[in-house]
Scaffold this motif. Structure first.
Motif, PDB file in Angstrom:
ATOM      1  N   ALA A  44      48.828  63.277   4.356  1.00 46.11           N
ATOM      2  CA  ALA A  44      47.985  62.265   3.708  1.00 46.11           C
ATOM      3  C   ALA A  44      46.570  62.773   3.511  1.00 46.11           C
ATOM      4  O   ALA A  44      45.954  62.565   2.453  1.00 46.11           O
ATOM      5  N   TYR A  45      46.051  63.464   4.521  1.00 49.74           N
ATOM      6  CA  TYR A  45      44.692  63.997   4.445  1.00 49.74           C
ATOM      7  C   TYR A  45      44.599  65.048   3.340  1.00 49.74           C
ATOM      8  O   TYR A  45      43.659  65.039   2.536  1.00 49.74           O
ATOM      9  N   MET A  46      45.590  65.951   3.288  1.00 48.56           N
ATOM     10  CA  MET A  46      45.566  66.992   2.270  1.00 48.56           C
ATOM     11  C   MET A  46      45.834  66.417   0.882  1.00 48.56           C
ATOM     12  O   MET A  46      45.410  66.989  -0.116  1.00 48.56           O
ATOM     13  N   ASN A  47      46.549  65.284   0.817  1.00 48.39           N
ATOM     14  CA  ASN A  47      46.769  64.633  -0.472  1.00 48.39           C
ATOM     15  C   ASN A  47      45.462  64.113  -1.068  1.00 48.39           C
ATOM     16  O   ASN A  47      45.330  64.012  -2.286  1.00 48.39           O
ATOM     17  N   GLU A  48      44.511  63.767  -0.194  1.00 42.68           N
ATOM     18  CA  GLU A  48      43.193  63.370  -0.693  1.00 42.68           C
ATOM     19  C   GLU A  48      42.593  64.501  -1.521  1.00 42.68           C
ATOM     20  O   GLU A  48      42.063  64.284  -2.608  1.00 42.68           O
ATOM     21  N   TYR A  49      42.658  65.708  -0.967  1.00 47.19           N
ATOM     22  CA  TYR A  49      42.160  66.869  -1.692  1.00 47.19           C
ATOM     23  C   TYR A  49      42.951  67.082  -2.975  1.00 47.19           C
ATOM     24  O   TYR A  49      42.397  67.376  -4.027  1.00 47.19           O
ATOM     25  N   GLU A  50      44.283  66.938  -2.862  1.00 47.50           N
ATOM     26  CA  GLU A  50      45.153  67.187  -4.009  1.00 47.50           C
ATOM     27  C   GLU A  50      44.863  66.216  -5.144  1.00 47.50           C
ATOM     28  O   GLU A  50      44.818  66.591  -6.317  1.00 47.50           O
ATOM     29  N   ASN A  51      44.655  64.942  -4.808  1.00 43.95           N
ATOM     30  CA  ASN A  51      44.350  63.941  -5.829  1.00 43.95           C
ATOM     31  C   ASN A  51      43.031  64.261  -6.520  1.00 43.95           C
ATOM     32  O   ASN A  51      42.900  64.147  -7.741  1.00 43.95           O
ATOM     33  N   TRP A  52      42.040  64.656  -5.715  1.00 46.12           N
ATOM     34  CA  TRP A  52      40.738  65.029  -6.281  1.00 46.12           C
ATOM     35  C   TRP A  52      40.886  66.224  -7.209  1.00 46.12           C
ATOM     36  O   TRP A  52      40.344  66.247  -8.314  1.00 46.12           O
ATOM     37  N   ARG A  53      41.635  67.234  -6.757  1.00 48.60           N
ATOM     38  CA  ARG A  53      41.799  68.456  -7.550  1.00 48.60           C
ATOM     39  C   ARG A  53      42.562  68.166  -8.836  1.00 48.60           C
ATOM     40  O   ARG A  53      42.196  68.648  -9.911  1.00 48.60           O
TER      41      ARG A  53
END
Length: 440
Positions: A44-53
């Motif tokens: 979930a935490y890394m998905n935050e980055y993924e969504n931003w990217r």
């Protein structure tokens, strides 16, 4: 003495170990649940980055498609090359600090005479020079510099060569973002270290999440390239039905001593943050020189922003969490503010030096590793030393501490995973000596 019959009867009727069995099961179940919860949190935490990217890349590609339709080449900013377009995208300003030149260009309207186009591009150059905050105005001290410019007419080019160059931008962007995924995971593990058990941190959970994100990014790269190919196919079909499009360029040679004057503006910031974060001012200056050539408006397609080329979601977020006590990425607007950018970049160097790489005992060896980690992350530095390719820096530190600083430098230059980081280490190390000499 208990007989087998009595024992069997006791077990069947009232086993004294039933409670123990249930407790052991609960412990294992709890550990499994914790592992699963940890995995879900990491993803979930890394998905935050993924969504931003993903959001950034969609906007980036859509904007670039517009530029390709009008200009053919899809030229966008890089750290040492700033590219700005007018609101209607009919005027383009390129400031290339590596070649020490600027080009102001205008799309030539149909039926416009050459002398009219020349007049239009010269007027555009004056307009850009007069704009507050323009990169051209920041590197040209006097409008008189414009008088020495030369005018050139060129044709808009939709060739295969141009398309290949546009694809290489996406590929380079992907390579850099693969490293950013690794940096994101390092910051996450460091952040979780105080609240999650060490045995969980050492599980393959984060490594698995990293690989998943990398695969997704590489798949996305292929889709983006196919979409780019489609864009060029469409614009070529459109161009075939119309007269050739042309561009009038006004080429200006920038002052030869420009970098020294730009550097002088930021020495004070470097010295101030050097004292605050216990990082050599010469290192801060060398990184600014290498990252942006002292252009506070520099931007790269990663995206990274400003003097020290800070990525909002990695170095920016890491500094926010550790120094500013807020768990959120930085904004581009913040990072275009020179003193905020230098503060953030120097704070990140401090995090690398005093936290991620603190197990390296020799100051010079740790300096080389810090420079490389600023570019590629501490995990990739560790990979250069660990025979098994592990990203664990404490494991690598044992090897590093047995080596001389020169051996550490040579090992990094030989075995860092990315050639870009090897070139970066060489550039920054050389420039540190330049600024040490200058300040002596």
């Amino acid at each position: 003495m208990l007989t087998g019959t009595v024992w069997a009867g006791t077990v069947q009727a009232d086993n004294p170990f039933d409670e123990l069995d249930s407790e052991v099961t609960a412990v294992y179940s709890s550990a499994q649940t914790e592992q699963e919860e940890y995995l879900q949190f990491v993803l979930a935490y890394m998905n935050e980055y993924e969504n931003w990217r993903s959001q950034y890349l969609r906007e980036y590609d859509a904007y670039r498609a517009q530029i390709i339709e009008k200009w053919g080449d899809g030229l966008v900013s890089e750290p040492l090359v700033t590219v700005d377009y007018s609101r209607d995208q009919k005027t383009r300003t390129v400031v290339d600090l590596e070649r020490n030149e600027a080009i102001v260009a205008v799309l030539v309207e149909p039926n416009m005479l050459p002398e009219e186009a020349e007049k239009a591009v010269k007027q555009a150059a004056k307009t850009v020079m007069g704009e507050s905050g323009s990169t051209l105005a920041s590197v040209v001290e006097s409008p008189k510099v414009l008088e020495s410019g030369s005018v050139v007419m060129v044709e808009v080019n939709y060739s295969n060569v141009t398309e290949t160059a546009a694809k290489k931008v996406i590929q380079a962007q992907t390579r850099t973002q693969l490293q950013e995924i690794e940096k994101e995971s390092e910051a996450l593990v460091a952040q979780l270290g105080a609240t999650v058990s060490t045995d969980l941190i050492d599980t393959p959970v984060v490594a698995s999440a990293i690989e998943k994100k990398k695969v997704q990014l590489l798949q996305q790269e292929q889709l983006r390239i196919k979409k780019l190919e489609k864009t060029y196919q469409i614009v070529r079909q459109q161009a075939a039905k119309q007269p050739p499009k042309t561009v009038m360029e006004y080429r200006i040679k920038l002052p030869a001593n420009g970098i020294g004057k730009r550097a002088a503006k930021y020495v004070g910031f470097a010295e101030q943050e050097s004292q605050r974060f216990d990082i050599p001012a010469a290192l801060v200056m060398a990184i600014m020189h290498s990252e942006s050539s002292f252009n506070p408006k520099a931007k790269s397609p990663i995206p990274a922003y400003g003097l020290m080329q800070i990525v909002p979601t990695t170095a920016g977020r890491d500094v926010n969490v550790r120094i500013r006590r807020k768990d959120e990425p930085m904004s581009p607007a913040e990072l275009y503010v020179a003193d905020v950018n230098v503060e953030t970049g120097t704070a990140y160097l401090n995090i690398l030096d005093k936290s991620y790489l603190k197990a390296i005992t020799n100051d010079e060896s740790r300096l080389y590793c810090t420079i490389a980690a600023y570019n590629t992350g501490a995990g990739n530095v560790a990979k250069a030393f660990n025979p098994d390719g592990s990203r664990k820096i404490y494991k690598a530190a044992k090897i590093i501490n047995s080596m001389t600083p020169q051996q550490v430098y040579d090992k990094l230059m030989a075995d860092l995973p990315y050639d870009e980081t090897k070139h970066y280490l060489k550039k920054v190390s050389t420039r540190i000596r330049l600024y040490e000499k200058h300040s002596a």
